[in-house]
Enzyme design. Sequence first.
Site, PDB file in Angstrom:
ATOM      1  N   LEU A  14       6.773   8.220  -7.408  1.00 37.31           N
ATOM      2  CA  LEU A  14       7.511   7.150  -8.101  1.00 37.31           C
ATOM      3  C   LEU A  14       6.831   5.805  -7.950  1.00 37.31           C
ATOM      4  O   LEU A  14       7.038   4.903  -8.761  1.00 37.31           O
ATOM      5  CB  LEU A  14       8.939   7.064  -7.552  1.00 37.31           C
ATOM      6  CG  LEU A  14       9.810   8.301  -7.786  1.00 37.31           C
ATOM      7  CD1 LEU A  14      11.102   8.204  -6.989  1.00 37.31           C
ATOM      8  CD2 LEU A  14      10.114   8.458  -9.282  1.00 37.31           C
ATOM      9  N   GLY A  15       6.059   5.666  -6.908  1.00 37.46           N
ATOM     10  CA  GLY A  15       5.371   4.397  -6.713  1.00 37.46           C
ATOM     11  C   GLY A  15       4.765   4.298  -5.333  1.00 37.46           C
ATOM     12  O   GLY A  15       5.026   5.144  -4.470  1.00 37.46           O
ATOM     13  N   GLY A  17       3.821   1.418  -2.191  1.00 38.46           N
ATOM     14  CA  GLY A  17       3.984   0.063  -1.683  1.00 38.46           C
ATOM     15  C   GLY A  17       2.896  -0.235  -0.667  1.00 38.46           C
ATOM     16  O   GLY A  17       1.919   0.506  -0.564  1.00 38.46           O
ATOM     17  N   ASN A  18       3.087  -1.317   0.063  1.00 35.46           N
ATOM     18  CA  ASN A  18       2.109  -1.684   1.087  1.00 35.46           C
ATOM     19  C   ASN A  18       2.096  -0.690   2.241  1.00 35.46           C
ATOM     20  O   ASN A  18       1.117  -0.584   2.962  1.00 35.46           O
ATOM     21  CB  ASN A  18       2.434  -3.068   1.650  1.00 35.46           C
ATOM     22  CG  ASN A  18       2.110  -4.153   0.653  1.00 35.46           C
ATOM     23  OD1 ASN A  18       1.018  -4.192   0.116  1.00 35.46           O
ATOM     24  ND2 ASN A  18       3.069  -5.019   0.379  1.00 35.46           N
ATOM     25  N   TYR A  19       3.209  -0.012   2.464  1.00 38.87           N
ATOM     26  CA  TYR A  19       3.331   0.815   3.670  1.00 38.87           C
ATOM     27  C   TYR A  19       3.319   2.304   3.390  1.00 38.87           C
ATOM     28  O   TYR A  19       3.240   3.100   4.306  1.00 38.87           O
ATOM     29  CB  TYR A  19       4.637   0.505   4.408  1.00 38.87           C
ATOM     30  CG  TYR A  19       4.918  -0.951   4.545  1.00 38.87           C
ATOM     31  CD1 TYR A  19       4.048  -1.755   5.276  1.00 38.87           C
ATOM     32  CD2 TYR A  19       6.035  -1.518   3.963  1.00 38.87           C
ATOM     33  CE1 TYR A  19       4.305  -3.102   5.418  1.00 38.87           C
ATOM     34  CE2 TYR A  19       6.296  -2.872   4.106  1.00 38.87           C
ATOM     35  CZ  TYR A  19       5.433  -3.655   4.830  1.00 38.87           C
ATOM     36  OH  TYR A  19       5.681  -4.984   4.966  1.00 38.87           O
ATOM     37  N   VAL A  22       6.352   6.596  -2.375  1.00 37.13           N
ATOM     38  CA  VAL A  22       7.694   7.088  -2.666  1.00 37.13           C
ATOM     39  C   VAL A  22       7.581   8.216  -3.683  1.00 37.13           C
ATOM     40  O   VAL A  22       6.943   8.055  -4.729  1.00 37.13           O
ATOM     41  CB  VAL A  22       8.603   5.961  -3.208  1.00 37.13           C
ATOM     42  CG1 VAL A  22       9.998   6.501  -3.489  1.00 37.13           C
ATOM     43  CG2 VAL A  22       8.672   4.799  -2.225  1.00 37.13           C
ATOM     44  N   ASP A 128      13.837  -8.553   3.025  1.00 38.68           N
ATOM     45  CA  ASP A 128      12.779  -8.215   2.060  1.00 38.68           C
ATOM     46  C   ASP A 128      13.330  -8.196   0.636  1.00 38.68           C
ATOM     47  O   ASP A 128      13.125  -7.238  -0.112  1.00 38.68           O
ATOM     48  CB  ASP A 128      12.150  -6.871   2.449  1.00 38.68           C
ATOM     49  CG  ASP A 128      10.744  -6.702   1.881  1.00 38.68           C
ATOM     50  OD1 ASP A 128      10.170  -7.693   1.391  1.00 38.68           O
ATOM     51  OD2 ASP A 128      10.231  -5.570   1.910  1.00 38.68           O
TER      52      ASP A 128
HETATM   53  P1  ATP Z   1       6.539  -3.153  -0.401  1.00 42.11           P
HETATM   54  O1  ATP Z   1       5.634  -2.145   0.192  1.00 42.11           O
HETATM   55  O2  ATP Z   1       6.011  -4.531  -0.266  1.00 42.11           O
HETATM   56  O3  ATP Z   1       7.950  -3.019   0.100  1.00 42.11           O
HETATM   57  P2  ATP Z   1       7.449  -1.896  -2.818  1.00 42.11           P
HETATM   58  O4  ATP Z   1       8.897  -2.201  -2.600  1.00 42.11           O
HETATM   59  O5  ATP Z   1       6.970  -1.891  -4.238  1.00 42.11           O
HETATM   60  O6  ATP Z   1       6.559  -2.894  -1.992  1.00 42.11           O
HETATM   61  P3  ATP Z   1       7.953   0.760  -1.853  1.00 42.11           P
HETATM   62  O7  ATP Z   1       9.238   0.341  -1.244  1.00 42.11           O
HETATM   63  O8  ATP Z   1       7.086   1.680  -1.075  1.00 42.11           O
HETATM   64  O9  ATP Z   1       7.058  -0.498  -2.182  1.00 42.11           O
HETATM   65  O10 ATP Z   1       8.288   1.409  -3.247  1.00 42.11           O
HETATM   66  C1  ATP Z   1       7.284   1.772  -4.166  1.00 42.11           C
HETATM   67  C2  ATP Z   1       7.887   1.909  -5.558  1.00 42.11           C
HETATM   68  O11 ATP Z   1       8.642   3.129  -5.627  1.00 42.11           O
HETATM   69  C3  ATP Z   1       8.871   0.811  -5.923  1.00 42.11           C
HETATM   70  O12 ATP Z   1       8.199  -0.273  -6.499  1.00 42.11           O
HETATM   71  C4  ATP Z   1       9.805   1.513  -6.919  1.00 42.11           C
HETATM   72  O13 ATP Z   1       9.316   1.365  -8.232  1.00 42.11           O
HETATM   73  C5  ATP Z   1       9.754   2.980  -6.497  1.00 42.11           C
HETATM   74  N1  ATP Z   1      10.998   3.360  -5.763  1.00 42.11           N
HETATM   75  C6  ATP Z   1      11.280   3.062  -4.477  1.00 42.11           C
HETATM   76  N2  ATP Z   1      12.474   3.569  -4.101  1.00 42.11           N
HETATM   77  C7  ATP Z   1      12.978   4.210  -5.194  1.00 42.11           C
HETATM   78  C8  ATP Z   1      14.208   4.935  -5.461  1.00 42.11           C
HETATM   79  N3  ATP Z   1      15.147   5.073  -4.523  1.00 42.11           N
HETATM   80  N4  ATP Z   1      14.390   5.438  -6.703  1.00 42.11           N
HETATM   81  C9  ATP Z   1      13.439   5.266  -7.656  1.00 42.11           C
HETATM   82  N5  ATP Z   1      12.283   4.595  -7.473  1.00 42.11           N
HETATM   83  C10 ATP Z   1      12.038   4.067  -6.261  1.00 42.11           C
END
Ligand code: ATP
Length: 302
Positions: A14-15, A17-19, A22, A128
């Site tokens: 789904l995506g 992030g920095n850490y 998902v 955050d």
């Molecule tokens: P950061 O690492 O700075 O927190 P981020 O929020 O983009 O950045 P993640 O929290 O790892 O990073 O999430 C990555 C992506 O996955 C998000 O940008 C979002 O589009 C998708 N995502 C996260 N959680 C869900 C969810 N519960 N349902 C659907 N998509 C999600």
Amino acid sequence: FAINMDQLHLDEELGKGNYGTVKKVLHKPTKVAMAMKEIRLELDDAKLNGILMELDILHRAVAPEIVEFYGAFFIESCVYYCMEYMDAGSLDKLQGDGVPEYVLARITGSMVRGLKFLKDELQIIHRDVKPTNVLVNRKGQVKLCDFGVSGQLEKSLAKTNIGCQSYMAPERIRGESQNNLGTYTVSSDVWSLGLSMIEMALGHYPYPPETYANVFAQLTAIVDGDPPELPEHFSETSRDFVARCLHKISDRRATYAELLRHPFLVGDGQRSVDMPAWVEKAVRARDARIRNQIQAAQNAMS
Ligand code: ATP
Ligand code: MG
């Protein structure tokens, strides 16, 4: 019941992030679609167990504006965190060239109620708040995720993070050198809320592009510059609401109770808004943008 990896069927990513990453997963015993976040942490088992214990409080974070937590487990040095799958994704990708004011009001109302719930019921400060942590589904619901409940987890993540678009309040940036976590108060989240609102209204991060590439320039602009504002074509009411969030002096910022009483949100409560229709349109526009990007990349290669 406790979730474990054997019960999960992994679907698409789904995506990132920095850490971590998902993924969409299916919890086979219940047939519930979930989002699973993988966070790689180089920690010993005792510390990882500590994090799981701290995450347990999330089982009490049940509210209409909060993404539901299903459970967490660890394998080797990765923590896996399962939450409600939000089928329209995060707002950063849905905002397009900026959301209209009536949609912004609806989203903001959910964010303020969610943040107030976390603070009043669970004594949690989000830490955050930003558009990627505001998730949407096709029912038109707007929910917050990724709030800080585990001190140990935050400490382990803090080392790796220096994002290029900061939603941190000025006092947090100034206090950073002494203590990364100590200077955070509930009003720091109110700043991040205001900044996120402007981003959603504009469709891009509010501080000037020169500062994206240069972390130092960006933090200087936040600490020394004037706070950003909503663009002119937004109403006086909405512009005043954002200004109440983006005071550089933290105790001048509005409280959640004050924000809920502000005409911007009172007005939203009195309107009927077809959020599912807006979400549908935003999802289609997002998917078209992604297709165009892929096409452009393919053209560039051939
Ligand atoms: P950061 O690492 O700075 O927190 P981020 O929020 O983009 O950045 P993640 O929290 O790892 O990073 O999430 C990555 C992506 O996955 C998000 O940008 C979002 O589009 C998708 N995502 C996260 N959680 C869900 C969810 N519960 N349902 C659907 N998509 C999600
Ligand atoms: Mg996130």
